[in-house]
Design a protein around this motif. Sequence first.
Motif, PDB file in Angstrom:
ATOM      1  N   ASN A 283       7.248  -9.229  23.405  1.00  0.00           N
ATOM      2  CA  ASN A 283       6.874  -8.308  22.329  1.00  0.00           C
ATOM      3  C   ASN A 283       5.437  -8.550  21.872  1.00  0.00           C
ATOM      4  O   ASN A 283       4.697  -7.610  21.556  1.00  0.00           O
ATOM      5  N   ALA A 284       5.052  -9.829  21.831  1.00  0.00           N
ATOM      6  CA  ALA A 284       3.669 -10.142  21.465  1.00  0.00           C
ATOM      7  C   ALA A 284       2.692  -9.593  22.506  1.00  0.00           C
ATOM      8  O   ALA A 284       1.632  -9.016  22.162  1.00  0.00           O
ATOM      9  N   ILE A 285       3.044  -9.765  23.787  1.00  0.00           N
ATOM     10  CA  ILE A 285       2.181  -9.252  24.859  1.00  0.00           C
ATOM     11  C   ILE A 285       2.060  -7.734  24.771  1.00  0.00           C
ATOM     12  O   ILE A 285       0.968  -7.156  24.884  1.00  0.00           O
ATOM     13  N   LEU A 286       3.198  -7.076  24.548  1.00  0.00           N
ATOM     14  CA  LEU A 286       3.170  -5.618  24.459  1.00  0.00           C
ATOM     15  C   LEU A 286       2.345  -5.151  23.258  1.00  0.00           C
ATOM     16  O   LEU A 286       1.546  -4.211  23.344  1.00  0.00           O
ATOM     17  N   GLY A 287       2.545  -5.830  22.138  1.00  0.00           N
ATOM     18  CA  GLY A 287       1.820  -5.419  20.934  1.00  0.00           C
ATOM     19  C   GLY A 287       0.318  -5.596  21.069  1.00  0.00           C
ATOM     20  O   GLY A 287      -0.473  -4.671  20.788  1.00  0.00           O
ATOM     21  N   PHE A 288      -0.114  -6.782  21.484  1.00  0.00           N
ATOM     22  CA  PHE A 288      -1.542  -7.053  21.583  1.00  0.00           C
ATOM     23  C   PHE A 288      -2.205  -6.214  22.682  1.00  0.00           C
ATOM     24  O   PHE A 288      -3.336  -5.739  22.535  1.00  0.00           O
ATOM     25  N   SER A 289      -1.475  -6.026  23.821  1.00  0.00           N
ATOM     26  CA  SER A 289      -2.058  -5.212  24.891  1.00  0.00           C
ATOM     27  C   SER A 289      -2.194  -3.762  24.467  1.00  0.00           C
ATOM     28  O   SER A 289      -3.158  -3.066  24.836  1.00  0.00           O
ATOM     29  N   GLU A 290      -1.234  -3.272  23.667  1.00  0.00           N
ATOM     30  CA  GLU A 290      -1.344  -1.899  23.182  1.00  0.00           C
ATOM     31  C   GLU A 290      -2.500  -1.756  22.198  1.00  0.00           C
ATOM     32  O   GLU A 290      -3.231  -0.744  22.206  1.00  0.00           O
ATOM     33  N   VAL A 291      -2.678  -2.771  21.341  1.00  0.00           N
ATOM     34  CA  VAL A 291      -3.807  -2.740  20.402  1.00  0.00           C
ATOM     35  C   VAL A 291      -5.128  -2.708  21.156  1.00  0.00           C
ATOM     36  O   VAL A 291      -6.059  -1.958  20.823  1.00  0.00           O
ATOM     37  N   MET A 292      -5.201  -3.533  22.237  1.00  0.00           N
ATOM     38  CA  MET A 292      -6.435  -3.576  23.014  1.00  0.00           C
ATOM     39  C   MET A 292      -6.649  -2.276  23.792  1.00  0.00           C
ATOM     40  O   MET A 292      -7.775  -1.781  23.908  1.00  0.00           O
ATOM     41  N   ALA A 293      -5.559  -1.713  24.359  1.00  0.00           N
ATOM     42  CA  ALA A 293      -5.706  -0.495  25.162  1.00  0.00           C
ATOM     43  C   ALA A 293      -6.111   0.689  24.301  1.00  0.00           C
ATOM     44  O   ALA A 293      -6.879   1.560  24.733  1.00  0.00           O
ATOM     45  N   THR A 294      -5.593   0.761  23.055  1.00  0.00           N
ATOM     46  CA  THR A 294      -5.938   1.876  22.167  1.00  0.00           C
ATOM     47  C   THR A 294      -7.196   1.611  21.352  1.00  0.00           C
ATOM     48  O   THR A 294      -7.621   2.484  20.593  1.00  0.00           O
ATOM     49  N   GLU A 295      -7.747   0.389  21.503  1.00  0.00           N
ATOM     50  CA  GLU A 295      -9.000   0.020  20.832  1.00  0.00           C
ATOM     51  C   GLU A 295      -8.893   0.228  19.321  1.00  0.00           C
ATOM     52  O   GLU A 295      -9.751   0.842  18.670  1.00  0.00           O
ATOM     53  N   LEU A 304     -13.307  -1.938  32.078  1.00  0.00           N
ATOM     54  CA  LEU A 304     -12.231  -2.545  32.886  1.00  0.00           C
ATOM     55  C   LEU A 304     -11.228  -3.270  32.011  1.00  0.00           C
ATOM     56  O   LEU A 304     -10.043  -3.352  32.350  1.00  0.00           O
ATOM     57  N   TYR A 305     -11.711  -3.804  30.865  1.00  0.00           N
ATOM     58  CA  TYR A 305     -10.794  -4.490  29.969  1.00  0.00           C
ATOM     59  C   TYR A 305      -9.719  -3.533  29.446  1.00  0.00           C
ATOM     60  O   TYR A 305      -8.547  -3.892  29.307  1.00  0.00           O
ATOM     61  N   LYS A 306     -10.104  -2.321  29.150  1.00  0.00           N
ATOM     62  CA  LYS A 306      -9.141  -1.321  28.674  1.00  0.00           C
ATOM     63  C   LYS A 306      -8.117  -0.997  29.758  1.00  0.00           C
ATOM     64  O   LYS A 306      -6.922  -0.866  29.490  1.00  0.00           O
ATOM     65  N   GLU A 307      -8.606  -0.888  30.993  1.00  0.00           N
ATOM     66  CA  GLU A 307      -7.679  -0.614  32.094  1.00  0.00           C
ATOM     67  C   GLU A 307      -6.728  -1.791  32.321  1.00  0.00           C
ATOM     68  O   GLU A 307      -5.524  -1.601  32.529  1.00  0.00           O
ATOM     69  N   TYR A 308      -7.278  -3.004  32.231  1.00  0.00           N
ATOM     70  CA  TYR A 308      -6.431  -4.190  32.426  1.00  0.00           C
ATOM     71  C   TYR A 308      -5.383  -4.312  31.323  1.00  0.00           C
ATOM     72  O   TYR A 308      -4.222  -4.668  31.581  1.00  0.00           O
ATOM     73  N   SER A 309      -5.777  -4.025  30.094  1.00  0.00           N
ATOM     74  CA  SER A 309      -4.806  -4.117  28.986  1.00  0.00           C
ATOM     75  C   SER A 309      -3.698  -3.087  29.160  1.00  0.00           C
ATOM     76  O   SER A 309      -2.532  -3.336  28.833  1.00  0.00           O
ATOM     77  N   GLY A 310      -4.037  -1.909  29.689  1.00  0.00           N
ATOM     78  CA  GLY A 310      -2.998  -0.916  29.981  1.00  0.00           C
ATOM     79  C   GLY A 310      -2.050  -1.392  31.071  1.00  0.00           C
ATOM     80  O   GLY A 310      -0.826  -1.179  30.990  1.00  0.00           O
ATOM     81  N   ASP A 311      -2.587  -2.044  32.093  1.00  0.00           N
ATOM     82  CA  ASP A 311      -1.725  -2.606  33.147  1.00  0.00           C
ATOM     83  C   ASP A 311      -0.822  -3.692  32.586  1.00  0.00           C
ATOM     84  O   ASP A 311       0.356  -3.790  32.954  1.00  0.00           O
ATOM     85  N   ILE A 312      -1.402  -4.523  31.703  1.00  0.00           N
ATOM     86  CA  ILE A 312      -0.585  -5.583  31.091  1.00  0.00           C
ATOM     87  C   ILE A 312       0.554  -4.977  30.279  1.00  0.00           C
ATOM     88  O   ILE A 312       1.705  -5.448  30.314  1.00  0.00           O
ATOM     89  N   HIS A 313       0.274  -3.929  29.540  1.00  0.00           N
ATOM     90  CA  HIS A 313       1.300  -3.287  28.712  1.00  0.00           C
ATOM     91  C   HIS A 313       2.400  -2.676  29.589  1.00  0.00           C
ATOM     92  O   HIS A 313       3.595  -2.825  29.299  1.00  0.00           O
ATOM     93  N   ARG A 314       2.024  -2.003  30.665  1.00  0.00           N
ATOM     94  CA  ARG A 314       3.039  -1.404  31.541  1.00  0.00           C
ATOM     95  C   ARG A 314       3.879  -2.481  32.234  1.00  0.00           C
ATOM     96  O   ARG A 314       5.106  -2.341  32.349  1.00  0.00           O
TER      97      ARG A 314
END
Length: 516
Positions: A283-295, A304-314
Motif C-alpha cells: 500500500n505504501a508503494i502504491l501510494g507513493f508511486s501514485e503521488v510521484m506519477a501524478t506529480e 523517465l521518473y514519471k514513467e518508472y513510477s507508473g510502472d511501479i504502481h502497475r
Amino acid sequence: MTIGNMSKGVPTSTDKNIVDLSRGHRNKAVAKAVRTTRERLQSSQSGSMLFESELLAMHVGASLQGAAVLPIIILMVSGFGAYINPDPTLFLWTLATLTVHALNIILVKRASNEDLSATSIVKWRRLLLVGQAGMGVCWALFSMQSCASCGGDTFVLYKGAALLIVLSVTAMSNMLLRQAVLFGFLPTVGALVYVAATTRHSLDIGVTALFTTALVFFIYITSRLHQANLKLLSYQTEKDDLIAELEVAKSLSDEARRRAEEANLAKSRFLASMSHELRTPLNAILGFSEVMATEVLGPLNNPLYKEYSGDIHRSGQHLLDLINEILDLSRIEAGKYELNEEVVSLLDLAEDCVGMVQLRARAKNITIDEQFEPDLPAVWADEKAMRQVVLNLLSNAVKFTPQGGEIHVKAGWTAGGGQYVSIRDNGPGIPENEIPVVLSAFGQGSIAIKSAEQGTGLGLPIVQAILAKHGGEFKLKSKLREGTEVIAILPARRVLESLPAVTETQAVEPRKRQFA
C-alpha cells in the motif's frame, strides 16, 4: 485477530515444528513391512515347503488329541483275537504294540515343545515317520499270526477286518504327515505277501490283494486331503498377508494425511501472518508511486521518473491483486470463507460491474451489449462475493476480446426458477482440452500464456468456489476462434419472492389477565 483465532487449541510444539520430521523412522518400518509382505505374496517357493511347519504343527496337535484312539482299537483287536485264539503270543504282541505307541506319543509330545523352525522340520518329520514305521512293523507281526486250532477261515477274516479298520483310522489321523500311511503299512503289505506266498491259500491271497488295494486308495485319499489342507493354508496366509498390507497401506495413508494436514496448517498460518506484512508495504508503494506519477508535490525533473513510477504502481497493483486472490482462495479451501448474506439485486449488481469495466472496454473499442430481463426479484446472497464473481468474468472477457470486439451481458431466469448472469465474448476462445486447465488453480490456457495481459490463473477457481458456497453452478462454453460464454447461476432457493399485501385483517381481542 486472525492469527490469534487460528492458534487457539494448537499446541506450542506444533507451532515450532509444524511438519514433524522426527517420525521418519515409522515410514522405514512401514516400508520394510510392505516389502516383506509383497515378497511373501509373490514367493515362487512350492506350497509344501512354505507351509511344512504349519502342517507339521497341526499333525502334532491332532496326534496328541487322538492319542487314546489307537490304544482302544489295539485292545479291542487283542480281546477279540484272544476270544478266537487264546494264544499267549497275541498278548505279547499287544504289549509291544502299546509300548511302541507310547514311544510315538512321547516323541510327538517332545515335538510339540520344540520350535519347528526350517532347520528342524526335516529332522522331526523323519523321526515321526520312523515312529510310524515302528507301528507298521507291529501290524506286520499281527498279520503273520496264525491259528492252528481255529476252524474254517474265521481267523483270516478277523485279521483282514482288523487290518482294514486300523488302516482307515491311521490314514485319517495322519493325513497331515506326508507318506505316513505308506511308511506305516508297507511292512504289513510285505508280511501279507509273505503269508500268501507261503500258504498259497486263496483267502490269504484275497486278503493281501484287498489290503494292498485299500492301502493304495488311502494313500491317494490322504494325498488329496494333504493338498486340500495345503491350499487352505495358502489361502489363509494370503488373506492374512492382504490384511497386513491393507493395514500397512492405511498406516501410510494416515501418515500422509497427517503430513498433508500439517502442511496445510503451515500454509494457512503463513498466509494469515504474511497478509499484513505484504499488504502494508505494498500500500505504501502504491501510494507513493501514485503521488510521484501524478506529480502531486511538483513536477519531476526527468520524464523517465514519471514513467518508472507508473510502472511501479502497475506492478504493485498487480502484486496486490495476486495476494488478495491467493488469500481468498486459501480461505475458501480452508473453509474459513464466511458469506455475509443480504438482499441483493442481481440486475443492479450486473449494471454496476459493467460500468466499472466500461472504461477499459472503451480503450479497446469494445462494445458491451446488455440484455436484462425486467422485474427480476432480489436474491439472498453475499453482495461483495457476487460482485467479485461478475467483475472477474467481465474482466476476463475484456482482457481476451480483441480490438473492436463485442461482449454480451445477460441476466434473467433459469429453467429451474433461479437467476443467472451470462457473459459472452467473440474472442479467440479456449480449446476444449484446455477447459479443465483454466478451471484449475493457477491454470492458464495457451491463449492466455501468449497474451500480453497475463493473469494469475485464480479468477475462475474463485468464481467456482464462491458460487458453490451459494449452492449455485458455474458453466463455461467455448469454441476456438468463436468466443467464450460463462454463466453464473444462483439456485431457486436464493430468489426472494415478494408477498402480496394483507388487505383485510381482523383485530385479535386481547385476553384479560386475572390476578389472584
